[in-house]
Design a protein around this motif. Structure first.
Motif, short mmCIF file in Angstrom:
data_model
loop_
_atom_site.label_atom_id
_atom_site.label_comp_id
_atom_site.label_asym_id
_atom_site.label_seq_id
_atom_site.Cartn_x
_atom_site.Cartn_y
_atom_site.Cartn_z
N HIS A 177 0.85 -1.19 0.00
CA HIS A 177 0.00 0.00 0.00
C HIS A 177 0.89 1.24 0.00
N VAL A 178 0.77 2.08 -1.01
CA VAL A 178 1.60 3.28 -1.10
C VAL A 178 0.78 4.47 -1.59
N ASP A 179 1.28 5.67 -1.24
CA ASP A 179 0.73 6.94 -1.75
C ASP A 179 -0.79 6.99 -1.63
N GLN A 180 -1.27 6.92 -0.38
CA GLN A 180 -2.70 6.84 -0.15
C GLN A 180 -3.36 8.15 0.26
N PHE A 181 -2.58 9.24 0.39
CA PHE A 181 -3.14 10.45 0.98
C PHE A 181 -3.31 11.60 -0.01
N ASN A 182 -3.11 11.32 -1.30
CA ASN A 182 -3.44 12.28 -2.35
C ASN A 182 -2.74 13.63 -2.17
N THR A 183 -1.44 13.57 -1.92
CA THR A 183 -0.68 14.80 -1.73
C THR A 183 0.70 14.68 -2.36
N ASP A 184 1.23 15.80 -2.80
CA ASP A 184 2.56 15.78 -3.42
C ASP A 184 3.68 15.65 -2.39
N GLU A 185 3.31 15.59 -1.11
CA GLU A 185 4.31 15.30 -0.09
C GLU A 185 4.72 13.82 -0.13
N GLU A 186 3.85 12.98 -0.67
CA GLU A 186 4.12 11.55 -0.71
C GLU A 186 4.88 11.17 -1.98
N LYS A 187 5.91 10.35 -1.79
CA LYS A 187 6.65 9.81 -2.93
C LYS A 187 6.94 8.32 -2.67
N GLU A 188 5.94 7.63 -2.11
CA GLU A 188 6.15 6.22 -1.73
C GLU A 188 6.26 5.29 -2.93
N THR A 189 5.57 5.61 -4.02
CA THR A 189 5.69 4.77 -5.22
C THR A 189 7.12 4.82 -5.75
N GLU A 190 7.70 6.01 -5.76
CA GLU A 190 9.10 6.14 -6.16
C GLU A 190 10.00 5.37 -5.21
#
Length: 325
Positions: A177-190
């Motif tokens: 589970h990655v990038d679940q919060f719909n914000t450009d602060e998240e880069k978990e997929t990368e």
């Protein structure tokens, strides 16, 4: 009736049937139909709060309770013509091994009717000693190693190292589970893609959700797609699970809170889809209808490629579940 009338959804459904039926690549069957009138109010809670709010339901669920919920969901999947399903199951000190026992019974009773693949849901993370104990135990049962890096906030790299090294040792797939919060602060997929390359796990890992990708500028998104391709990372979209994401005042490119399937597929990324949660505090109104998921995806992304939509609903899901190459 106009003989020239064309309904593309009918063509999609024909192709889905011709390819063996729907593939629900991501769900949480052990929590399906667990909503009660008393817990309905909890549905408005923030996602990270819900990670803990399900504890009472888990603690009070017997193996039979869990099994009957899972059986009800599987029965509905079969009614829709589902050929394969992937489901996370909770494995931690709260629910202990009860979901595992229910899942084992489900596979024994329905494994001849459709393909079922289980992944361990690590809502307590994998770094805390007690959480790690249950992660290691559940890894002996599941078909797919599951992950939730955000649960081990600040130690996401260590979380991913544990997932990938365990999967490599046991020759298992990984769904994270990655990038679940719909914000450009998240880069978990990368972050996940880079870890996949580091561990040499190309082609064996799926990013689940990745909705924050769409919140980033175009330049970043397209660089990320190249990295995803290099990692041979699959992506699983759960459209109705995220279309309800709360609006914020944070500035971002205009986008829907749905995995940007319309950009990923044309760049050769294998995208599948799933229902995610069904009738629980996460998604109280979700009924697990796969055509609804497909409709929300294609409309939210304005993606009208009949052939690709049919693949997302079938053969792409078989790949992420390890049922085809």
């Amino acid at each position: 009736m106009n003989a020239n009338n064309y309904n593309p959804i009918e063509e999609v459904l024909e192709k889905v049937q011709a390819r063996g039926g729907w593939v629900n690549a991501h769900s949480h069957l052990d929590r399906a139909y667990s909503l009660t009138r008393d817990t309905f109010a909890l549905s408005n809670s923030y996602l990270k709060e819900k990670w803990h709010l399900v504890d009472d339901m888990k603690r009070n669920s017997s193996v039979d309770d869990i099994y009957f919920r899972m059986e009800k969901a599987i029965t509905y999947m079969l009614e829709q013509g589902v050929q394969a399903i992937g489901s996370f199951i909770d494995c931690d000190e709260v629910i202990e091994d009860r979901s595992i026992l229910a899942a084992q019974r489900l596979r024994e009773n329905y494994g001849n009717d459709l393909e079922i693949r289980f992944a361990n849901q690590v809502l307590k993370g994998v770094i805390d000693p007690k959480a790690r104990e249950w992660f290691d135990l559940s890894a002996q049962f599941v078909d797919i190693i599951g992950g939730l890096p955000a649960k081990d906030f600040g130690k996401e790299d260590e979380h991913l190292d544990i997932l990938l090294s365990t999967a490599k040792e046991k020759n298992l797939l990984v769904h994270v589970h990655v990038d679940q919060f719909n914000t450009d602060e998240e880069k978990e997929t990368e972050q996940l893609a880079r870890k996949v390359i580091e561990h040499g796990m190309q082609g064996k890992v799926s990013a689940v959700h990745s909705i924050s990708v769409a919140a980033h500028p175009k330049k970043y998104r397209f660089e990320l797609y190249d990295l995803i391709k290099e990692a041979d990372l699959h992506v699983i979209s759960c459209p109705t699970a995220w279309i309800d994401h709360n609006r914020t005042e944070r500035l971002a490119p205009s986008h829907n809170s749905v995995t940007p399937v319309d950009e990923m597929v044309p760049r050769g990324i294998n995208v599948a889809f799933g229902t995610d949660n069904i009738n629980d505090i996460y998604k109280p109104f979700s009924d697990g209808h796969l055509l609804t998921e497909l409709r929300v995806m294609l409309e939210a992304c304005h993606y009208y490629d009949v052939e690709s939509l049919s693949d997302i609903a079938t053969v792409n899901g078989l790949k992420v579940l390890g049922l085809s190459k």
